[in-house]
Each structure stands twice: as structure tokens, then as C-alpha cells.
Design an enzyme around this catalytic site. Structure first.
Site, PDB file in Angstrom:
ATOM      1  CG  ASN A  85      -2.200  -0.846   0.933  1.00  0.00           C
ATOM      2  OD1 ASN A  85      -2.995  -0.523   0.046  1.00  0.00           O
ATOM      3  ND2 ASN A  85      -2.381  -1.923   1.684  1.00  0.00           N
ATOM      4  CG  HIS A  88      -1.139   2.470  -5.064  1.00  0.00           C
ATOM      5  ND1 HIS A  88      -1.255   2.153  -6.400  1.00  0.00           N
ATOM      6  CD2 HIS A  88      -2.118   3.385  -4.814  1.00  0.00           C
ATOM      7  CE1 HIS A  88      -2.259   2.835  -6.928  1.00  0.00           C
ATOM      8  NE2 HIS A  88      -2.794   3.594  -5.982  1.00  0.00           N
ATOM      9  CD  GLU A  89      -2.098   5.727  -1.030  1.00  0.00           C
ATOM     10  OE1 GLU A  89      -2.110   6.963  -1.196  1.00  0.00           O
ATOM     11  OE2 GLU A  89      -3.048   4.982  -1.344  1.00  0.00           O
ATOM     12  CB  SER A  90       5.319   6.645  -1.373  1.00  0.00           C
ATOM     13  OG  SER A  90       5.836   5.326  -1.513  1.00  0.00           O
ATOM     14  NE  ARG A 218      -4.446   1.082  -3.427  1.00  0.00           N
ATOM     15  CZ  ARG A 218      -4.048   2.076  -2.630  1.00  0.00           C
ATOM     16  NH1 ARG A 218      -3.228   1.830  -1.624  1.00  0.00           N
ATOM     17  NH2 ARG A 218      -4.476   3.318  -2.803  1.00  0.00           N
TER      18      ARG A 218
END
Length: 239
Positions: A85, A88-90, A218
Site C-alpha cells: 500500500n 502505491h501511495e508513494s 496494489r
């Protein structure tokens, strides 16, 4: 055996017995699953130096229940889920601050008596791209820092950046019904971690939609991380 010798032996046995529970009890560092630095580098070959392995380890140790609860399999799965996760976010640990600068002034909520510090912006920062003034306030209180007054510390201090990501993981439901941590240790599955982080935008959408492709990204990273950690990813991966 003399009385003095016998007494000494009894005292020694008593002292030894008293130590046994302490010796048998595992410390958090022994219970938590932690990737090796080599595994970390293989998963994030293009990470920027800000996201150091040492900063990651320090932050993980400050949340002993993270990847330290449940069975050994669940601990490895939780670590894989977390890293998937935040990857994906960073942008796979290449983004410290939110890329879209046009959104930087959009995260000041004044509902329910909330406020924002003068001159500060609460856009996404760190591995999980922590956003909104109330999230910075709560995360800062949890780790003992005033991130409401200085949100950019999340983008300057690697340990703090990782701590905010772990704080969210361990404590926030987001749009879901449980924390990502609870999702992994309860058997709800990886899909529920996605729901708790960005489910309002990504879950329940067609597989060929933009949102569906984000979920697939993800899941792909989760499966790769699980393979690196030599654990099956389990069922319920989508949302």
C-alpha cells in the site's frame, strides 16, 4: 550436603526459576517480522534516499504490534500488505510530497471546530501520503510531535515519515470498517486494507476502469512482497 550449601543451592534455583519467565518472554524485536535490508532494496530498487531502511526499522520498532500480532504467517502477510500500500501511495518510495501541487491547499478542514496553523498546508506527505489537518494533529499527538504546527516535518525526517504511515495503518479505518492492521490479523484480507486507505475511490469499480487498475497495482505488489517473504498471500485480495 551441608545446611549452608543446601541453602545456597535453593536460593540459586529460586533465582533461576524467577528468571525463566523473563527469558521465555519474547521481546517485540523477536516477535515482529522485519524484512532484511536486502529484501527492502529488492522491493524498492528506485527508492529515494529519504526513505532509508534505518528510518523504516526505527519506526517499526515503535509500533510493536505491527507485524508482531497473530501467527508468523499473518505477520509476514501484514508486512507485505503494508509495503504494497505504501508503494502505491508513494510511487514506490519516490514521492515525499504529493506530486499534484494544485491540491496542496485543499486539505484544511474547518468542520467541528478544527483549524489550520497559519501558513501551513496539509497535503500528502510520507510513505502513506498523510493528508488533512486533523490527521496531522492526531498523528503528531500519537508520536509526541506537533505536526499540526509543522506538517512538513513528515517530509524532512525519515523516521517521522514512517511513523505517520504506521500510525495510520494501526489506528485509522478511513472509509473502511476496520484498520488495515485489524484487516490483516483478523483474516479479512488484503482487500480490506485497500478499502481502509482509499476504498471510497478504488473499491467496487470495474477491473478495466482507472480505479480497478489501481487496485490491481496494489495487489500485484502485495503478491510480489509476499513471495519475497516466503508466505502465501491468502484469499480476499480485492475490494
Amino acid at each position: 550436603m551441608s545446611i549452608s550449601t543446601q541453602t545456597s543451592r535453593i536460593l540459586l534455583l529460586t533465582a533461576t526459576a524467577a528468571l525463566l519467565p523473563a527469558c521465555a518472554k519474547q521481546t517485540p524485536s523477536e516477535v515482529q517480522f522485519l524484512p532484511t535490508q536486502a529484501q527492502f532494496e529488492l522491493l524498492f530498487p528506485q527508492r529515494i534516499s529519504f526513505y532509508s531502511y534505518d528510518g523504516f526499522v526505527q519506526a517499526v520498532r515503535s509500533f510493536p504490534e505491527f507485524a508482531g500480532s497473530g501467527t508468523p504467517t499473518q505477520r509476514r502477510q501484514e508486512m507485505a500488505a503494508f509495503l504494497a500500500n505504501i508503494a502505491h501511495e508513494s510511487d514506490e518510495l519516490k514521492a515525499v510530497r504529493e506530486y499534484n501541487q494544485s491540491n496542496h491547499d485543499k486539505y484544511c478542514s474547518l468542520e467541528a471546530g478544527q483549524s489550520c496553523a497559519p501558513g501551513q498546508q496539509y497535503y500528502g506527505r510520507g510513505p502513506i501520503q498523510l493528508s488533512w489537518n486533523y490527521q496531522y494533529l492526531a498523528a503528531g499527538r500519537a508520536i509526541g510531535l506537533d505536526l499540526w504546527a509543522d506538517p512538513d516535518r513528515v517530509a524532512r525526517d525519515p523516521k517521522v515519515a514512517w511513523q505517520t504511515a504506521l500510525w495510520y495503518w494501526m489506528n485509522q479505518n478511513g472509509p473502511g470498517s476496520m484498520t488495515p492492521h485489524r484487516a490483516m490479523v483478523s483474516g479479512a484480507g488484503f482487500g480490506e486494507t485497500i478499502r481502509s486507505i482509499n476504498g471510497a475511490l478504488e473499491c467496487g469499480q470495474p477491473a478495466d476502469s482507472y480505479a480497478g487498475k489501481q487496485v490491481a497495482r496494489r495487489i500485484d505488489f502485495y503478491q510480489r512482497a509476499a513471495a519475497k517473504f516466503e508466505v502465501l498471500p491468502g484469499a480476499k485480495q480485492g475490494c
